[in-house]
Design a protein around this motif. Structure first.
Motif, PDB file in Angstrom:
ATOM      1  N   GLY A   1      80.319 -29.683  -8.061  1.00 56.27           N
ATOM      2  CA  GLY A   1      81.581 -29.306  -7.848  1.00 56.27           C
ATOM      3  C   GLY A   1      82.026 -29.598  -6.395  1.00 56.27           C
ATOM      4  O   GLY A   1      82.913 -28.783  -5.854  1.00 56.27           O
ATOM      5  N   PHE A   2      81.658 -30.843  -5.883  1.00 57.24           N
ATOM      6  CA  PHE A   2      82.195 -30.988  -4.613  1.00 57.24           C
ATOM      7  C   PHE A   2      83.597 -31.056  -4.284  1.00 57.24           C
ATOM      8  O   PHE A   2      84.195 -30.771  -3.390  1.00 57.24           O
ATOM      9  N   ARG A   3      84.251 -31.771  -5.165  1.00 59.92           N
ATOM     10  CA  ARG A   3      85.698 -32.185  -4.983  1.00 59.92           C
ATOM     11  C   ARG A   3      86.459 -31.333  -5.999  1.00 59.92           C
ATOM     12  O   ARG A   3      85.899 -30.858  -7.200  1.00 59.92           O
ATOM     13  N   PRO A   4      87.730 -30.995  -5.777  1.00 59.44           N
ATOM     14  CA  PRO A   4      88.401 -29.897  -6.636  1.00 59.44           C
ATOM     15  C   PRO A   4      88.890 -30.731  -8.005  1.00 59.44           C
ATOM     16  O   PRO A   4      88.799 -31.946  -7.916  1.00 59.44           O
ATOM     17  N   LEU A   5      89.090 -29.928  -9.035  1.00 58.64           N
ATOM     18  CA  LEU A   5      89.634 -30.276 -10.315  1.00 58.64           C
ATOM     19  C   LEU A   5      90.301 -29.257 -10.929  1.00 58.64           C
ATOM     20  O   LEU A   5      89.384 -28.442 -11.114  1.00 58.64           O
ATOM     21  N   SER A   6      91.594 -29.089 -11.351  1.00 54.46           N
ATOM     22  CA  SER A   6      92.206 -28.062 -12.125  1.00 54.46           C
ATOM     23  C   SER A   6      92.777 -28.447 -13.259  1.00 54.46           C
ATOM     24  O   SER A   6      93.419 -29.574 -13.455  1.00 54.46           O
ATOM     25  N   LEU A   7      92.931 -27.573 -14.334  1.00 51.49           N
ATOM     26  CA  LEU A   7      93.620 -27.643 -15.567  1.00 51.49           C
ATOM     27  C   LEU A   7      95.046 -26.809 -15.756  1.00 51.49           C
ATOM     28  O   LEU A   7      94.813 -25.518 -15.242  1.00 51.49           O
ATOM     29  N   GLY A   8      96.068 -27.464 -15.911  1.00 52.48           N
ATOM     30  CA  GLY A   8      97.033 -26.664 -16.295  1.00 52.48           C
ATOM     31  C   GLY A   8      97.759 -26.964 -17.503  1.00 52.48           C
ATOM     32  O   GLY A   8      97.352 -27.931 -18.331  1.00 52.48           O
ATOM     33  N   MET A   9      99.118 -26.690 -17.679  1.00 55.19           N
ATOM     34  CA  MET A   9      99.615 -26.830 -19.010  1.00 55.19           C
ATOM     35  C   MET A   9     101.211 -26.752 -18.798  1.00 55.19           C
ATOM     36  O   MET A   9     101.737 -26.103 -17.854  1.00 55.19           O
ATOM     37  N   LEU A  10     101.919 -27.976 -19.576  1.00 51.84           N
ATOM     38  CA  LEU A  10     103.269 -27.848 -19.455  1.00 51.84           C
ATOM     39  C   LEU A  10     103.957 -28.066 -20.753  1.00 51.84           C
ATOM     40  O   LEU A  10     103.303 -29.252 -21.243  1.00 51.84           O
ATOM     41  N   ASP A  11     104.752 -27.636 -21.204  1.00 49.71           N
ATOM     42  CA  ASP A  11     105.444 -27.500 -22.457  1.00 49.71           C
ATOM     43  C   ASP A  11     104.422 -27.965 -23.580  1.00 49.71           C
ATOM     44  O   ASP A  11     104.563 -28.893 -24.446  1.00 49.71           O
ATOM     45  N   GLY A  12     103.065 -27.310 -23.716  1.00 52.87           N
ATOM     46  CA  GLY A  12     102.085 -27.432 -24.614  1.00 52.87           C
ATOM     47  C   GLY A  12     101.244 -28.731 -24.188  1.00 52.87           C
ATOM     48  O   GLY A  12     100.252 -28.762 -25.211  1.00 52.87           O
ATOM     49  N   ALA A  13     101.596 -29.258 -23.144  1.00 45.45           N
ATOM     50  CA  ALA A  13     100.540 -30.499 -22.876  1.00 45.45           C
ATOM     51  C   ALA A  13      99.563 -30.096 -21.719  1.00 45.45           C
ATOM     52  O   ALA A  13      99.990 -29.233 -21.004  1.00 45.45           O
ATOM     53  N   TYR A  14      98.377 -30.569 -21.779  1.00 43.85           N
ATOM     54  CA  TYR A  14      97.439 -30.393 -20.795  1.00 43.85           C
ATOM     55  C   TYR A  14      97.606 -31.508 -19.599  1.00 43.85           C
ATOM     56  O   TYR A  14      98.084 -32.451 -19.817  1.00 43.85           O
ATOM     57  N   VAL A  15      97.448 -30.954 -18.374  1.00 43.10           N
ATOM     58  CA  VAL A  15      97.384 -31.550 -17.350  1.00 43.10           C
ATOM     59  C   VAL A  15      96.241 -31.285 -16.477  1.00 43.10           C
ATOM     60  O   VAL A  15      95.833 -30.011 -16.291  1.00 43.10           O
ATOM     61  N   LEU A  16      95.728 -32.359 -16.071  1.00 39.15           N
ATOM     62  CA  LEU A  16      94.583 -32.181 -15.024  1.00 39.15           C
ATOM     63  C   LEU A  16      95.042 -32.778 -13.665  1.00 39.15           C
ATOM     64  O   LEU A  16      95.877 -33.794 -13.334  1.00 39.15           O
ATOM     65  N   THR A  17      94.556 -32.066 -12.454  1.00 35.71           N
ATOM     66  CA  THR A  17      95.039 -32.519 -10.950  1.00 35.71           C
ATOM     67  C   THR A  17      93.919 -32.176 -10.106  1.00 35.71           C
ATOM     68  O   THR A  17      93.199 -31.263 -10.367  1.00 35.71           O
ATOM     69  N   SER A  18      93.839 -32.869  -9.090  1.00 37.74           N
ATOM     70  CA  SER A  18      93.043 -32.861  -7.992  1.00 37.74           C
ATOM     71  C   SER A  18      93.314 -31.517  -7.414  1.00 37.74           C
ATOM     72  O   SER A  18      92.357 -30.543  -6.951  1.00 37.74           O
TER      73      SER A  18
END
Ligand code: AMP
Length: 502
Positions: free
Chosen positions: A202-219
């Motif tokens: 896990g050297f670099r970050p990566l996070s999971l989120g949600m918006l209006d029922g849709a999945y979002v991934l971001t650094s």
């Protein structure tokens, strides 16, 4: 500089299941711009089996995507279709997207290397955006080329695509992931899914989120704030999340190893408004400043940051010692990119174009100047000189991380270790060389303490030379393969300039 070695300081973003997938990704990339300014790109797709649409170019997000590019990414049919009455404004919008911003300081700074990369292979269309650095890239590439693979780019991320296309691995993502080593936080789009994964350390970050029922991934979570997504959780080191029509599932294809999150993300690289491993980056930086003040106190009249990288640490330092905090350096935010060839004159301008000093704030004062790190020493030397010229009585340098003595093989761009000033000299010698009255670095234990996280959860290789993933023999030979040579300049002029400008 070893120009065969690709280094990426990148940001990735992805959306699954939102009719504004293209726009959300576009804005997400704005929030990740600090992670890469050289090129940007987005690949979108609609329902399963639809044609992928890709737009990538060199430059900042604001320069790369114009109105018509975004319309195309949204899935808007060409004007001719409207003219012929074959399309209407309620055309089906693309609901999946992945995006990437890239910064590389090597000869491989070309449009062909801009990500997301996209291929159409026996397995179908695949697009990929990668943040990190594969340490066994040279070996894998050689092996693949021996089997007949023809590489289009010089980035290690393409190796993942070739491995996926290999029938021997059955195109199974999990099998492929077991073959790559190093640092990788990746977003990938297939005909039906969005896949996000993080290397086992896990050297670099990566996070999971949600918006209006849709999945979002971001650094970084700062992109969730911008697009209005709700943070769900970090992708775990070694976790693969597969997002499809039936929701999200998680796989763990790797052996368990200790986490080794890049400490330099907290020190410098990540945005202060991001939360990584549950801890806000600005808070860590402020703590680092406090801890630095405890470890290396000094009597002074004012504490000033080197903006923006030193802001939070300087504030913490000043608060801890009860010394006045002043913003004596004024930063010019409108520099953008310049394409002048480097010369001594240009280098000198470059150091000064970014920051100017308010002379009367420092005249006759004992000044502590705080920055997050000293790499080559160029920035610090210029600032000390500037402070002296403006009449500062004493100049004390304080650095909110330990001395940088070793190379990073996992994605942060540092020069050849021989050019790291702390690799060659003691702190006392560095203070003398930079013209400072004193210098103080944060200790490794102090740095860890500032995060509030367990000591064994970090990669500290650039500070202590202990590399969590061994670097295979010949790793540095990547990426041109065998005897091939890059057509690009060894070091792009702008990389040379901006390396100095941070
Ligand atoms: P130097 O002038 O080479 O000593 O670089 C130190 C300055 O560059 C500090 O102000 C840091 O905030 C910044 N910096 C540190 N690491 C990097 C990096 N990998 N890329 C760009 N800037 C950096």
């Amino acid at each position: 500089m070893n120009h065969h070695k690709p280094k990426h300081e990148c940001g990735v973003f992805a959306v699954f299941g939102h009719t504004n997938a293209a726009e959300l990704t576009y804005y997400g990339l704005f929030a990740l711009q600090h992670r890469g300014q050289e090129s940007a790109g987005i690949v979108t797709a609609g329902k399963s089996g639809s044609q992928f649409i890709r737009h990538v170019d060199m430059g900042l997000v604001s320069q790369v995507f114009k109105g018509p590019d975004l319309e195309r990414l949204k899935g808007r049919p060409p004007e001719s279709e409207f003219a012929k009455g074959r399309a209407t404004e309620d055309y089906p919008k693309n609901t999946r997207a992945i995006g990437h911003v890239r910064y590389s300081t090597t000869g491989s700074s070309t449009l062909t290397n801009a990500q997301p990369l996209m291929v159409d292979c026996a397995r179908g269309q695949i697009a990929i955006g990668h943040n990190g650095n594969l340490v066994n890239a040279a070996l894998l590439r050689e092996e693949l080329e021996d089997k007949g693979s023809i590489f289009q780019t010089t980035v290690d991320s393409e190796i993942i695509l070739h491995l996926l296309a290999q029938p021997s691995d059955g195109g199974n993502v999990l099998n492929v992931l077991r073959r790559i080593q190093g640092a990788f936080s990746v977003v990938m789009m297939t005909e039906t899914e969005i896949i996000g994964f993080r290397d086992p350390h896990g050297f670099r970050p990566l996070s999971l989120g949600m918006l209006d029922g849709a999945y979002v991934l971001t650094s970084e979570t700062c992109a969730f704030d911008l697009v209005g997504a709700k943070f769900i959780r970090d992708i775990e080191p070694g976790e693969v999340v597969i997002i499809g029509e039936n929701g999200i599932r998680s796989e763990r294809p790797f052996d368990d190893v200790r986490p080794a999150f890049c400490m330099f993300e907290y020190v410098y690289f990540a945005r202060p408004d991001s939360i990584i491993s549950g801890v806000n980056v600005a808070r860590v930086r402020t703590e680092m400043g406090r801890q630095l003040a405890i470890e290396t106190p000094v009597e002074a009249d004012i504490v000033i940051p080197v903006p923006d990288s030193g802001n939070y640490a300087a504030f913490g330092f000043a608060e801890q010692l009860g010394i006045r905090f002043e913003q004596a350096f004024v930063r010019n935010h409108y520099i953008g990119r310049t394409f002048l060839q480097p010369s001594q004159l240009i280098r000198d301008f470059n150091v000064r174009v970014k920051l100017n000093l308010i002379g009367e704030m420092v005249r006759g004062k004992r000044v502590v100047v705080v920055d997050d790190s000293i790499v080559r020493g160029t920035t610090a030397m210029a600032r000390v000189k500037n402070l002296r010229e403006c009449g500062a009585k004493e100049v004390h340098l304080r650095v909110s991380c330990p001395p940088h003595r070793h190379a990073c093989h996992y994605g942060i761009d540092f020069p050849d270790p021989k050019k790291l000033i702390a690799n060659q000299h003691t702190p006392e010698a560095i203070a003398g060389y930079l013209g400072a009255d004193s210098i103080g670095y944060l200790s490794v234990p102090g740095m860890i303490k500032s995060t509030g996280l367990p000591a064994n959860s970090f990669c500290l290789a650039c500070f202590n030379g202990e590399y969590p993933v061994p670097i295979p023999e010949g790793a540095g030979k990547f990426v041109m393969g065998k005897e091939r040579k890059s057509l690009a300049p060894e070091v792009s002029p702008q990389a040379e300039l901006f390396g100095k400008l941070k």
